[in-house]
Design a protein around this motif. Structure first.
Motif, PDB file in Angstrom:
ATOM      1  N   ALA A 110      -0.759   6.736  -6.321  1.00  0.00           N
ATOM      2  CA  ALA A 110      -1.993   7.514  -6.321  1.00  0.00           C
ATOM      3  C   ALA A 110      -1.723   8.996  -6.046  1.00  0.00           C
ATOM      4  O   ALA A 110      -2.309   9.855  -6.686  1.00  0.00           O
ATOM      5  CB  ALA A 110      -2.958   6.947  -5.288  1.00  0.00           C
ATOM      6  N   ILE A 156       1.309   1.590  -3.696  1.00  0.00           N
ATOM      7  CA  ILE A 156       0.078   1.999  -4.380  1.00  0.00           C
ATOM      8  C   ILE A 156      -0.275   3.454  -4.054  1.00  0.00           C
ATOM      9  O   ILE A 156      -0.666   4.229  -4.926  1.00  0.00           O
ATOM     10  CB  ILE A 156      -1.084   1.055  -3.963  1.00  0.00           C
ATOM     11  CG1 ILE A 156      -0.944  -0.305  -4.662  1.00  0.00           C
ATOM     12  CG2 ILE A 156      -2.447   1.653  -4.274  1.00  0.00           C
ATOM     13  CD1 ILE A 156      -1.171  -0.270  -6.155  1.00  0.00           C
ATOM     14  N   VAL A 200      -3.496   4.278 -12.569  1.00  0.00           N
ATOM     15  CA  VAL A 200      -4.239   4.258 -11.316  1.00  0.00           C
ATOM     16  C   VAL A 200      -4.083   5.659 -10.745  1.00  0.00           C
ATOM     17  O   VAL A 200      -3.099   5.956 -10.094  1.00  0.00           O
ATOM     18  CB  VAL A 200      -3.645   3.242 -10.325  1.00  0.00           C
ATOM     19  CG1 VAL A 200      -4.615   2.993  -9.197  1.00  0.00           C
ATOM     20  CG2 VAL A 200      -3.320   1.945 -11.022  1.00  0.00           C
ATOM     21  N   SER A 201      -5.050   6.527 -11.020  1.00  0.00           N
ATOM     22  CA  SER A 201      -4.791   7.933 -10.762  1.00  0.00           C
ATOM     23  C   SER A 201      -5.310   8.412  -9.416  1.00  0.00           C
ATOM     24  O   SER A 201      -4.645   9.162  -8.727  1.00  0.00           O
ATOM     25  CB  SER A 201      -5.385   8.775 -11.877  1.00  0.00           C
ATOM     26  OG  SER A 201      -6.709   8.353 -12.108  1.00  0.00           O
ATOM     27  N   ASP A 202      -6.512   7.993  -9.020  1.00  0.00           N
ATOM     28  CA  ASP A 202      -7.031   8.534  -7.771  1.00  0.00           C
ATOM     29  C   ASP A 202      -6.911   7.501  -6.653  1.00  0.00           C
ATOM     30  O   ASP A 202      -6.891   6.301  -6.905  1.00  0.00           O
ATOM     31  CB  ASP A 202      -8.487   8.960  -7.927  1.00  0.00           C
ATOM     32  CG  ASP A 202      -9.367   7.789  -8.270  1.00  0.00           C
ATOM     33  OD1 ASP A 202     -10.224   7.414  -7.462  1.00  0.00           O
ATOM     34  OD2 ASP A 202      -9.179   7.205  -9.359  1.00  0.00           O
ATOM     35  N   PRO A 203      -6.840   7.973  -5.428  1.00  0.00           N
ATOM     36  CA  PRO A 203      -6.627   7.066  -4.292  1.00  0.00           C
ATOM     37  C   PRO A 203      -7.710   5.991  -4.179  1.00  0.00           C
ATOM     38  O   PRO A 203      -7.394   4.840  -3.861  1.00  0.00           O
ATOM     39  CB  PRO A 203      -6.667   7.990  -3.081  1.00  0.00           C
ATOM     40  CG  PRO A 203      -6.389   9.344  -3.603  1.00  0.00           C
ATOM     41  CD  PRO A 203      -6.824   9.385  -5.021  1.00  0.00           C
ATOM     42  N   TYR A 242       0.809  -1.214   0.000  1.00  0.00           N
ATOM     43  CA  TYR A 242       0.000   0.000   0.000  1.00  0.00           C
ATOM     44  C   TYR A 242       0.844   1.266   0.000  1.00  0.00           C
ATOM     45  O   TYR A 242       0.430   2.289  -0.547  1.00  0.00           O
ATOM     46  CB  TYR A 242      -1.047  -0.036   1.114  1.00  0.00           C
ATOM     47  CG  TYR A 242      -2.264  -0.773   0.618  1.00  0.00           C
ATOM     48  CD1 TYR A 242      -3.153  -0.137  -0.242  1.00  0.00           C
ATOM     49  CD2 TYR A 242      -2.486  -2.109   0.918  1.00  0.00           C
ATOM     50  CE1 TYR A 242      -4.249  -0.807  -0.763  1.00  0.00           C
ATOM     51  CE2 TYR A 242      -3.575  -2.789   0.403  1.00  0.00           C
ATOM     52  CZ  TYR A 242      -4.460  -2.126  -0.436  1.00  0.00           C
ATOM     53  OH  TYR A 242      -5.526  -2.794  -0.966  1.00  0.00           O
ATOM     54  N   PRO A 277       5.302   5.791 -13.207  1.00  0.00           N
ATOM     55  CA  PRO A 277       3.860   5.559 -13.321  1.00  0.00           C
ATOM     56  C   PRO A 277       3.216   6.629 -14.195  1.00  0.00           C
ATOM     57  O   PRO A 277       3.534   7.797 -14.077  1.00  0.00           O
ATOM     58  CB  PRO A 277       3.369   5.671 -11.878  1.00  0.00           C
ATOM     59  CG  PRO A 277       4.553   5.418 -11.036  1.00  0.00           C
ATOM     60  CD  PRO A 277       5.741   5.895 -11.815  1.00  0.00           C
ATOM     61  N   ALA A 290      -7.053   3.307  -6.640  1.00  0.00           N
ATOM     62  CA  ALA A 290      -5.838   2.575  -6.269  1.00  0.00           C
ATOM     63  C   ALA A 290      -6.133   1.566  -5.168  1.00  0.00           C
ATOM     64  O   ALA A 290      -5.775   0.393  -5.262  1.00  0.00           O
ATOM     65  CB  ALA A 290      -4.754   3.556  -5.820  1.00  0.00           C
ATOM     66  N   ILE A 291      -6.834   2.036  -4.132  1.00  0.00           N
ATOM     67  CA  ILE A 291      -7.124   1.139  -3.005  1.00  0.00           C
ATOM     68  C   ILE A 291      -8.097   0.047  -3.429  1.00  0.00           C
ATOM     69  O   ILE A 291      -7.951  -1.123  -3.081  1.00  0.00           O
ATOM     70  CB  ILE A 291      -7.680   1.956  -1.816  1.00  0.00           C
ATOM     71  CG1 ILE A 291      -6.577   2.899  -1.313  1.00  0.00           C
ATOM     72  CG2 ILE A 291      -8.156   1.049  -0.696  1.00  0.00           C
ATOM     73  CD1 ILE A 291      -7.069   3.992  -0.411  1.00  0.00           C
TER      74      ILE A 291
END
Lengths: 104, 558
Positions: A45, A41, B259-262, A38, B255, B265-266
């Motif tokens: 993000a 990730i 996967v642009s927004d949180p 995470y 990157p 992504a989550i």
């Protein structure tokens, strides 16, 4: 399994040790993996350019060794778990089973 | 152009996200590729030989579902890796790297990190509690009928959706690689799969998967070495050249906003991790080994093979940027005349295939093409076996017959189920030829993560779980996942043609998994029935067995 047997296994110090140590070990490793993943990730993000920082004068960015490192970490963590589980935990669980045999 | 890019990215995303899927867009039939066809025929005859051998050894239901529990950790690790290294994982990820560079690596990592967590928390308990299917585990102390029905429906839905995607992918690959007609390809895949599974059961399915995994790993290794040799084994030289020739230049080294927004992504992270842990054909692989020790080893080997393979696909993708991009031999001239740029024949997912020609000539192209096709065969066989087991073992033997069934009859049902599943798959594969099926795979993954996984996980870890909670919560998760996929960007916008999606995210997992967990929790704690009390009390005995394996399914029959 009868109530007495359950009670017996539950009160067995080796069983308690097995469950306690293995759970702690498994959750610790899981949390390490989740934190690593995470962190990666969320960096993508919120600040992907961070992974685009170049190393030295070449085109190589820090993102590439970091990515490969996560793959390697995943492999190492499984290795660490399998090693301990297949020796120490299996031995403990074997002993628990042996002791249960006597009362059954 | 922007729309095209969006669609192909969505496709690639969904494809990559589930290690399965299709080849994008319209596909032109290519000239007959004789060397590929010959190599494929060699593979098919070899695997049919194995099926014949396996058929003689498949006598009991245990043989059929779990190869008698006689697969070693190493073999099972190869087979699990084979389930992961589908055609789309190989072609899709290398194609994604070819198109976007670094972003391909994000997906590889997403798949892989689910594995260690499955090992630490799930695989051992699963192995100690289950027999043939993951429904065995979920229904261990809960009411058989409702839980098995839910778990079996979740399995069958996942399996059929996945199979459709594989079939459409197979048809398109065959047109591209072998020059055979689409329908013929689909029928061929369906027929071979029925043969492997009905006659050879899990033993044949496993060996088909192992052999294919070996071929794919060697082929990919050869390609990666050939690429590296071209650059004097200097990664820096490879990347420097790729940055120079790729239209995005240095941007491919970081990157690029896939996967642009949180939230996405989550959500993707959850879908990858929980989805994997809820895929019936993967979970079933834990029952094919003799004991928990071998189950652990198989995850270790699987993680190693999959990780190695993903690093190879990364090098292959970059190799393709250098050796395929801008190489007029692989250019789609017709497409270029319409849309400009330098599109390659067959679309970006063909990058690895063209690279195989660039580094190894026609013979190696034939080899890689045959392996890509073999890969689809192996993956659909594993899926079909998981689907057939859900029908025969969960629905027929335990729900319909309430456990009062003889093995011979149960096996017969699973074989009939295999044939029916095969025929349904062939029909749907042909029916979906011209559809955008990216959502189908996304849906399969969403169902696995939102219905299968929460019920399985809580049944093993939460003593207060009751049948009512599991059934209502699991169903809510399933319904939410299906609804959000329909209202999301892929189906609502691309298929129904509305301007904006009602639900803005491609991955519903964050929401649907939450709904499932909260639903299971709420409807369990408020369950005050007599039955619920007994189910909670039964947790201790289950926990002891899941921790130690006391009373677990015995050792191998081979």
């Amino acid at each position: 399994m009868t109530k007495e047997q359950i009670e017996h296994v539950r009160n067995n110090p080796k069983y308690q040790k097995l469950v306690k140590e293995r759970s702690r070990f498994a959750w610790t490793l899981s949390i390490i993996m989740l934190v690593v993943y995470y962190a990666f990730i969320l960096t993508i993000a919120f600040d992907p350019s961070l992974l685009g920082i170049r190393m030295g004068d070449g085109v190589m960015t820090i993102g590439i060794p970091i990515g490969v490192a996560i793959i390697i970490i995943a492999f190492i963590l499984t290795g660490v778990y399998v090693r301990r589980a297949n020796s120490e935990f299996d031995e403990l669980s074997h002993q628990v089973k042996e002791e249960l045999k006597d009362i059954a | 152009m922007k729309k095209f890019l969006f669609i192909s990215l969505t496709l690639l995303l969904s494809v990559a996200a589930v290690a399965s899927g299709t080849i994008e867009g319209e596909v032109q039939k290519q000239p007959l590729n004789i060397s590929a066809i010959i190599m494929f025929l060699i593979f098919v005859s070899g695997t049919l030989g194995i099926t014949y051998w396996a058929a003689k050894r498949t006598k009991t239901a245990k043989d059929f579902y779990t190869a008698g529990g006689g697969i070693t950790g190493f073999q099972n690790g190869m087979a699990i890796a084979g389930d992961y290294m589908s055609a789309a994982s190989f072609l899709g990820i290398s194609g994604l790297v070819y198109l976007k560079g670094y972003d391909g690596l994000i997906y590889s990592i997403g798949f892989l990190v689910g594995w260690p967590v499955i090992l630490f928390l799930i695989s051992e308990r699963l192995r100690n509690l289950g027999k043939y299917t993951f429904a065995d585990v979920a229904a261990y102390r809960l009411k058989q009928t409702p839980i098995r029905t839910l778990a079996a429906l979740g399995s069958i839905a996942t399996v059929i959706l996945y199979l459709i995607a594989q079939m459409v992918g197979a048809g398109k690959l065959i047109q591209l690689l072998f020059g055979l007609p689409y329908e013929l390809a689909v029928v061929l895949v369906g027929a071979l799969m029925i043969l492997y599974v009905t006659f050879g059961g899990m033993l044949a399915t496993t060996w088909v998967q192992i052999i294919k995994a070996g071929l794919l790993l060697s082929g990919a290794t050869f390609m990666a070495i050939a690429v590296m040799a071209h650059f004097g084994f200097s990664l820096e030289a490879l990347f420097a050249k790729a940055v120079e020739v790729h239209p995005k230049h240095q941007a491919i080294m970081a990157p690029g906003g896939l996967v642009s927004d949180p939230v996405s992504a989550i959500s993707l992270g959850i879908a990858l991790m929980f989805g994997t842990a809820g895929l019936p054909h993967i979970l079933m692989r834990f029952f094919t080994v003799a004991d928990a020790k071998e189950a652990r080893k198989s995850v270790f080997f699987a993680t190693g093979f999959i990780g190695y393979f993903y690093i190879l696909t990364f090098i292959i993708g970059f190799g393709a940027i250098v050796m395929v991009l801008n190489n007029p031999q692989y250019l789609d001239v017709a497409k270029q005349a319409i849309s400009g740029g330098s599109p390659i024949l067959g679309g970006n997912n063909m990058a690895a295939i063209h690279l195989s020609h660039a580094v190894g000539g026609n013979f190696f192209l034939g080899f890689i093409s045959a392996v890509a096709f073999a890969t689809i065969l192996a993956v659909v066989s594993g899926l079909t076996l998981a689907g057939a087991s859900a029908i025969s073992h969960d629905l027929y033997a335990n729900v319909f017959k309430r456990g009062e069934v003889d093995e011979v009859k149960e096996m017969k049902v699973s074989k009939i189920a295999t044939v029916i599943l095969g025929i349904i798959t062939i029909i749907l594969g042909i029916a979906f030829e011209k559809q955008n099926i990216a959502f189908v795979v996304g849906l399969a993954f969403a169902i696995a993560a939102s219905a299968n996984f929460p019920v399985l996980f809580l049944s093993m870890f939460w003593s207060k779980l009751t049948t009512r909670g599991a059934v209502i919560g699991g169903s809510l998760g399933l319904a939410t996942a299906v609804m959000l996929v329909i209202l999301g960007p892929i189906v609502w916008v691309q298929i129904f043609g509305y301007e904006t999606p009602v639900f803005p995210y491609k991955y519903p997992a964050l929401f649907s998994v939450t709904v499932a967990f909260v639903g299971i929790w709420f409807f369990s704690i408020t369950d005050n029935s007599e039955n619920a009390k007994l189910e909670r009390e039964a947790f201790e005995a289950q926990d002891i067995r899941s921790q130690t394996g006391i009373g677990a399914e015995g050792a191998s029959a081979h």
